[in-house]
Design a protein around this motif. Structure first.
Motif, PDB file in Angstrom:
ATOM      1  N   PHE A 483     154.320  47.889 103.501  1.00 38.35           N
ATOM      2  CA  PHE A 483     155.244  47.206 104.402  1.00 38.35           C
ATOM      3  C   PHE A 483     156.332  46.464 103.637  1.00 38.35           C
ATOM      4  N   PHE A 484     155.964  45.734 102.568  1.00 37.00           N
ATOM      5  CA  PHE A 484     157.011  44.902 101.962  1.00 37.00           C
ATOM      6  C   PHE A 484     157.946  45.676 101.031  1.00 37.00           C
ATOM      7  N   ILE A 485     157.557  46.915 100.626  1.00 36.17           N
ATOM      8  CA  ILE A 485     158.544  47.719  99.886  1.00 36.17           C
ATOM      9  C   ILE A 485     159.096  48.851 100.760  1.00 36.17           C
ATOM     10  N   SER A 486     158.585  48.995 101.955  1.00 38.67           N
ATOM     11  CA  SER A 486     158.926  50.021 102.945  1.00 38.67           C
ATOM     12  C   SER A 486     158.126  51.292 102.691  1.00 38.67           C
ATOM     13  N   GLU A 487     157.808  51.980 103.772  1.00 40.36           N
ATOM     14  CA  GLU A 487     156.991  53.186 103.664  1.00 40.36           C
ATOM     15  C   GLU A 487     157.699  54.267 102.856  1.00 40.36           C
ATOM     16  N   ASP A 488     159.008  54.394 103.021  1.00 42.24           N
ATOM     17  CA  ASP A 488     159.748  55.422 102.283  1.00 42.24           C
ATOM     18  C   ASP A 488     159.661  55.226 100.771  1.00 42.24           C
ATOM     19  N   VAL A 489     159.831  53.989 100.335  1.00 46.15           N
ATOM     20  CA  VAL A 489     159.765  53.697  98.901  1.00 46.15           C
ATOM     21  C   VAL A 489     158.335  53.860  98.400  1.00 46.15           C
ATOM     22  N   PHE A 490     157.382  53.441  99.203  1.00 44.13           N
ATOM     23  CA  PHE A 490     155.975  53.593  98.851  1.00 44.13           C
ATOM     24  C   PHE A 490     155.646  55.068  98.613  1.00 44.13           C
ATOM     25  N   VAL A 491     156.057  55.924  99.527  1.00 42.84           N
ATOM     26  CA  VAL A 491     155.764  57.355  99.411  1.00 42.84           C
ATOM     27  C   VAL A 491     156.479  57.958  98.208  1.00 42.84           C
ATOM     28  N   LYS A 492     157.684  57.514  97.947  1.00 40.29           N
ATOM     29  CA  LYS A 492     158.424  58.032  96.790  1.00 40.29           C
ATOM     30  C   LYS A 492     157.677  57.718  95.491  1.00 40.29           C
ATOM     31  N   GLY A 493     157.162  56.515  95.377  1.00 40.60           N
ATOM     32  CA  GLY A 493     156.385  56.149  94.193  1.00 40.60           C
ATOM     33  C   GLY A 493     155.109  56.960  94.073  1.00 40.60           C
ATOM     34  N   LEU A 494     154.452  57.208  95.210  1.00 35.52           N
ATOM     35  CA  LEU A 494     153.238  58.042  95.196  1.00 35.52           C
ATOM     36  C   LEU A 494     153.548  59.445  94.700  1.00 35.52           C
ATOM     37  N   ASN A 495     154.659  59.995  95.158  1.00 33.49           N
ATOM     38  CA  ASN A 495     155.042  61.352  94.775  1.00 33.49           C
ATOM     39  C   ASN A 495     155.120  61.494  93.261  1.00 33.49           C
ATOM     40  N   GLN A 509     147.348  50.381  86.797  1.00 33.32           N
ATOM     41  CA  GLN A 509     148.682  50.035  86.290  1.00 33.32           C
ATOM     42  C   GLN A 509     149.637  51.218  86.361  1.00 33.32           C
ATOM     43  N   ASP A 510     149.097  52.435  86.285  1.00 31.25           N
ATOM     44  CA  ASP A 510     149.952  53.622  86.381  1.00 31.25           C
ATOM     45  C   ASP A 510     150.611  53.703  87.755  1.00 31.25           C
ATOM     46  N   LEU A 511     149.857  53.353  88.802  1.00 33.52           N
ATOM     47  CA  LEU A 511     150.429  53.365  90.145  1.00 33.52           C
ATOM     48  C   LEU A 511     151.501  52.292  90.272  1.00 33.52           C
ATOM     49  N   TRP A 512     151.211  51.082  89.775  1.00 32.48           N
ATOM     50  CA  TRP A 512     152.230  50.023  89.855  1.00 32.48           C
ATOM     51  C   TRP A 512     153.527  50.464  89.169  1.00 32.48           C
ATOM     52  N   LYS A 513     153.399  51.138  88.027  1.00 36.34           N
ATOM     53  CA  LYS A 513     154.588  51.566  87.281  1.00 36.34           C
ATOM     54  C   LYS A 513     155.443  52.509  88.125  1.00 36.34           C
ATOM     55  N   HIS A 514     154.811  53.459  88.779  1.00 37.88           N
ATOM     56  CA  HIS A 514     155.591  54.433  89.545  1.00 37.88           C
ATOM     57  C   HIS A 514     156.135  53.841  90.838  1.00 37.88           C
ATOM     58  N   LEU A 515     155.405  52.936  91.433  1.00 35.66           N
ATOM     59  CA  LEU A 515     155.954  52.255  92.617  1.00 35.66           C
ATOM     60  C   LEU A 515     157.132  51.365  92.214  1.00 35.66           C
ATOM     61  N   GLN A 516     157.051  50.751  91.030  1.00 36.40           N
ATOM     62  CA  GLN A 516     158.162  49.932  90.559  1.00 36.40           C
ATOM     63  C   GLN A 516     159.400  50.790  90.313  1.00 36.40           C
ATOM     64  N   MET A 517     159.187  51.984  89.761  1.00 39.78           N
ATOM     65  CA  MET A 517     160.319  52.897  89.554  1.00 39.78           C
ATOM     66  C   MET A 517     160.989  53.222  90.880  1.00 39.78           C
ATOM     67  N   ALA A 518     160.174  53.420  91.930  1.00 39.11           N
ATOM     68  CA  ALA A 518     160.737  53.721  93.245  1.00 39.11           C
ATOM     69  C   ALA A 518     161.493  52.527  93.803  1.00 39.11           C
ATOM     70  N   VAL A 519     160.967  51.320  93.597  1.00 37.18           N
ATOM     71  CA  VAL A 519     161.654  50.109  94.059  1.00 37.18           C
ATOM     72  C   VAL A 519     162.972  49.937  93.316  1.00 37.18           C
ATOM     73  N   ASP A 520     162.941  50.167  92.013  1.00 35.82           N
ATOM     74  CA  ASP A 520     164.150  49.984  91.205  1.00 35.82           C
ATOM     75  C   ASP A 520     165.273  50.923  91.627  1.00 35.82           C
ATOM     76  N   SER A 521     164.919  52.077  92.167  1.00 36.26           N
ATOM     77  CA  SER A 521     165.952  53.037  92.589  1.00 36.26           C
ATOM     78  C   SER A 521     166.334  52.850  94.059  1.00 36.26           C
ATOM     79  N   SER A 522     165.821  51.766  94.671  1.00 32.06           N
ATOM     80  CA  SER A 522     166.119  51.494  96.081  1.00 32.06           C
ATOM     81  C   SER A 522     166.886  50.178  96.197  1.00 32.06           C
TER      82      SER A 522
END
Length: 960
Positions: A483-495, A509-522
């Protein structure tokens, strides 16, 4: 996609060799079995510790490598060639065995003169006095074996060598063995059922978390991924299934046994706990979806009745949803799903062969309820979610189990929503997962979602992690993150996470890294990094209560504990402070604010006279909310005048927060009770269900005291309106509400009305039940209402009603119907019938082992049955621990039987139980500590609140 393979001559000829080598062992086992059977009715477990070569265990304090529970990092498995043979005929009485041969190819990473490979409860064949043979590959020379033995506590086959294995060289280890096909629901086990009066025996598996080693020697850790080549030799008339597709079966004769040999294509590289194989007489239905073969397997009778149709129609669309959600194609060519008569868990995500309890896969229209249907949809979605998150990408060790199970739990609601879009599944996660687990996580004896690897070593420690914190809190914090990063960004990081680590292992920590990458590009802005936010939610237990003063805008946070006087012994790296995404509604507008410290001031939270705010919109955050007195009063006024102005989830949240804040002595208990005053105007399921659950705590504490009468009278008044409402919209109970959650609330209406004595309710349900008794071939009771109708009728009835329900339970061919009857049988108020039922619970001919926990807990939920159940498990604990370890959830059993405890006497009994069975608690250890803490809190709460609760209910009744 995996390619086929050709079986080597060594493996092809192994079956006859295995059978001959195993014959002596089988005879020996049968002799042992006969001797033990004469002493006890308990079926013995094949224990390798009885073999002459077993070494005595060194006293505590691991010194040698084989005394450590974790494998060394010197060897890595590459492939397994496993051949298993079974006849499904008892050697003697009910004693079944299987024999096998395994060749594991492994690579040496670090030079070592020691091979440690897991083996548990297998009787290994000896070759020249050694339990294994070692061969070098590709020119590598294998050192000679010096000594082998079975190290029982750590469950290793230990192979000491005269020389060292060399780095980068490959070797093969051959073992041959015989194991018991027991009914313990773990490893390779048997399940018994009857079809048209004929006894049937099947063999199936449950490897998670540490039971692959009971089927064949293996490197049984999730990071030790390998490719598996399986061959099963099984009786004619049976079919063999495994993770991958099979080649055409061939007929073979082994030791006079005419068998079928079924060989399977190579699996994808995967963890040993995901391996599965089944030998059974089941039939199936199938379909193709996007080039994937989907098959639903079950008892022939169940398939013929159409019980697999719903699962078949929903599996394909859910698979397609997750393919789009993950943006990665399903990596296998088939998806087999099989419903087993005996299965300890709800289901297991074995890659390509998902195993289920019958209630989690089979749905019979007209017999199964809407709740049964929802369960099937969500469990299928949960298991299919694992095909990527857990199977394709796997956590490195069990300390991060929450990442697999919490994620699958969260997205199971998205998958179920995809195929049943009018069910409101995205909201129901709040009731089904979040509300309940907050009660567990508010205990000082809770635990963090993620622990250090060295804190989770022994099998029983791993098993303890399969709890509500792991599944439900894991889902809650991931939902909050989404919710706080939005579902679209969440899914992008999962991908990107799944794409990067497919067929590998990860840490959180690997998941946090990829979710952060998705946040950074949003365009999403966060106060700090995802890792800084989320580590506070997973590395420390518990959650905060957020206190909001709407007069000043002052906001604070504090670790929420149901009993604030209980010392918190577990240290937190963040001193129990969270970074909290606070959302709130004010004047119809939603806002968000980040609370990043213990206290702060936010002017936007100040209210003008007459204004109110409600925080934690739709319970998106994993925290509770407390307000200043003025805002509480305004919320209560709004609920009494126009409750629909507050979102339905927040109406439920206000009730739940208030009752739990009262238990924690943060607000007065009468404030919590006042949140129920508006219920005569409420017809939505979520507020009613939340109120019912919280008031159930009052029943647990007070149904043996003088509070019970006034409480009953108050709830009778509130529930009578709901009863009348549903009586009206169903045309006097002749139709079914259209809305999914209305169907649930109709059940609440009848249940509460009958329990509190609303006029006409008892007569209604008793009449329905009598009609069924008069014509047992036609059940007139709507499937949604059966549990509550059965329970109410049996409670009001006597032995005739109980015996009828027992007969229908034993004759039921629909698992969900049997479950309803199993529950209702616990509702009788006749102590002798409850004692009879308790005795049945530990007789596997009466109650399946998988259902023993539920049966005892159901009985304990009955105020008459609770002391009987507690006495029963204390008297039978040695038997339960020895014979039901793999089949029973000890944690659920302890928490279920003790939830009513609220006296010093009961607390001392718990302490005595802990002392009497020290070292014999296993996975019940944490639950027992939580039960002690809860009992202590209940004692304090009752002493503090009994008089004012009695006065409040009495006062409300006088105003009616």
């Amino acid at each position: 996609m995996a390619k086929g393979f050709f079986i080597s001559k060594a493996v092809a000829g192994s079956c006859v060799f295995v059978a001959i080598a195993a014959t002596a062992t089988i005879i020996a086992l049968s002799v042992v079995y006969s001797q033990e059977k004469s002493k006890s009715d308990v079926l013995p477990t094949v224990d390798p510790s009885v073999t002459p070569t077993t070494q005595p265990t060194t006293p505590p304090g691991p010194k040698e490598p084989w005394q450590h529970y974790r494998l060394p990092d010197s060897l890595v498995p590459l492939t397994y060639n496993v051949t298993l043979m079974l006849t499904l005929k008892p050697v003697v009485d009910e004693f079944y065995t299987f024999s096998g041969k395994s060749i594991v190819t492994f690579q040496c990473v670090k030079a070592t003169d020691l091979i440690l490979i897991h083996s548990n409860k297998l009787n290994l064949t000896t070759f020249d006095n050694f339990h294994a043979k070692l061969m070098g590959l590709n020119g590598a020379e294998a050192p000679k074996i010096k000594k082998t033995w079975l190290e029982v506590p750590t469950q290793y086959l230990v192979v000491q060598l005269e020389g060292s294995l060399k780095p980068d060289h490959m070797y093969e280890l051959l073992t041959e063995f015989v194991g018991e096909l027991a009914d313990d629901l773990g490893g390779f086990y048997k399940s018994v059922y009857f079809e048209n009066g004929i006894k049937k025996v099947l063999a199936t598996t449950q490897m998670q978390p540490t039971d692959a080693r009971k089927a064949f020697p293996c490197f049984d850790e999730p990071a030790m991924k390998a490719v598996f080549y399986m061959t099963l030799m099984h009786p004619h008339g049976t079919v063999a299934l495994s993770n991958s597709m099979n080649y055409d079966p061939v007929n073979v004769t082994v030791e006079g046994n005419d068998l079928i040999k079924t060989s399977f294509m190579a699996t994808e590289i995967m963890s040993s706990y995901l391996l599965a194989f089944v030998v059974c007489e089941f039939t199936h239905i199938e379909t193709m979806e996007n080039s994937v073969l989907i098959r639903i397997w079950a008892r022939k009778e169940a398939i013929d009745e159409g019980q697999g149709h719903y699962a078949l129609t929903k599996t394909g669309p859910i698979l397609s949803f997750f393919e789009k959600y993950y943006n990665i194609s399903y990596p296998l060519t088939k998806s087999d799903q099989i419903a087993l008569p005996d299965f300890g868990a709800g289901a297991m995500e074995n890659w390509g062969l998902i195993t289920y309890r019958e209630t989690a896969l089979l749905y019979n229209k007209g017999v199964s309820s809407n709740g049964d249907k929802e369960w099937v949809a969500t469990v299928i979605a949960h298991e299919l979610a694992h095909m990527w998150f857990g199977n394709l990408v796997t956590t490195r060790w069990w300390n991060d189990l929450w990442l697999n199970e919490g994620f699958a739990t969260y997205v199971s609601y998205l998958g179920a929503h995809e195929v049943e879009q009018d069910w409101n599944m995205k909201d129901l996660i709040v009731l089904n997962e979040i509300v309940g687990v907050m009660g567990v996580d508010a205990l000082a004896s809770s635990h963090p979602l993620s622990s250090r690897e060295d804190e989770v070593l022994r099998p029983e420690q791993i098993s303890e992690l399969f709890d509500a914190i792991t599944y439900s809190k894991g889902a809650a914090v991931l939902r909050m993150l989404s919710f706080f990063i939005s579902e679209d960004v969440f899914v992008k990081g999962l991908n990107t996470y799944l794409d990067t680590f497919q067929y590998r292992n990860t840490v959180y920590q690997d998941l946090w890294k990829h979710l952060q990458m998705a946040v950074d590009s949003s365009s999403i802005e966060l106060p700090v990094s995802i890792e800084e936010i989320m580590n506070r939610w997973i590395l420390q237990m518990g959650f905060p209560v957020v206190n909001i003063n709407t007069q000043t805008g002052h906001i604070t946070q504090k670790h929420f504990l149901l009993d604030p006087d209980t010392p918190v012994e577990r240290q937190s790296p963040f001193k129990y402070e969270w970074i909290v995404p606070v959302t709130w509604i004010k004047n119809g507008a939603e806002k968000q604010y980040w609370l990043t410290k213990k206290e702060d001031t936010n002017p936007d939270m100040k209210t003008a006279p007459g204004e109110w705010i409600v925080a934690n919109v739709d319970m998106r955050g994993f925290y509770r909310v407390n307000y200043d007195t003025e805002n509480w009063e305004r919320l209560l006024t709004k609920l009494s005048i126009k409750p629909e102005d507050i979102p339905v989830i927040n109406r439920a949240q206000i009730i739940d927060d208030a009752f739990n804040l009262a238990r924690a002595k943060i607000v007065n208990t009468t404030l919590a009770l006042r949140t129920t005053l508006f219920l005569h105007k409420e017809v939505e399921y979520m507020p009613w269900e939340t109120a019912r659950r919280n008031l159930n705590y009052f029943y647990l504490m007070f149904d043996r005291s003088d509070v019970y009468g006034p409480m009953q009278a108050y709830l009778k008044n509130k529930s009578s309106n709901l009863f009348e409402y549903f009586e009206g919209i169903t045309s006097n109970w002749t139709t079914i509400p259209k809305n999914h959650t209305d169907q649930y609330n109709q059940v609440n209406a009848i249940s509460m009305a009958c329990d509190t004595g609303v006029e006409g309710c008892q007569e209604l349900v008793t009449n329905w039940f009598k009609q069924w008794m008069q014509n047992s071939t036609h059940n007139p009771i709507n499937a949604n209402l059966r549990s509550t109708v059965y329970c109410s009728a049996i409670k009001a009835g006597g032995v005739d009603e109980w015996d009828f329900a027992w007969k229908m339970y034993k004759n039921s061919t629909v698992a969900s119907e049997a479950n309803k009857l199993m529950y209702s049988l616990s509702c009788t108020e006749k102590p002798w019938l409850l004692n009879r039922y308790l005795a049945y619970s530990l007789d596997s001919n009466m109650i399946r082992k998988q259902d023993a926990t539920y049966t005892i807990v159901y009985i304990a939920s009955n105020p008459i049955g609770q002391p009987l159940a507690w006495d029963f498990i204390r008297a039978k604990w040695d038997f339960i621990y020895t014979n039901y370890g793999g089949a029973m959830s000890f944690g659920r059993l302890i928490s279920g039987v003790t939830k009513r405890f609220s006296s010093e006497f009961e607390y001392k009994q718990l302490l005595q139980f802990k002392e009497d069975h020290a070292g014999q608690l296993g996975s019940a250890t944490a639950a027992l500590e939580q039960a002690l803490e809860t009992t202590k809190a209940n004692m304090k709460w009752v002493a503090l609140n009994k008089n004012q609760v009695h006065a409040w209910f009495t006062g409300q009744n006088s105003e009616m």
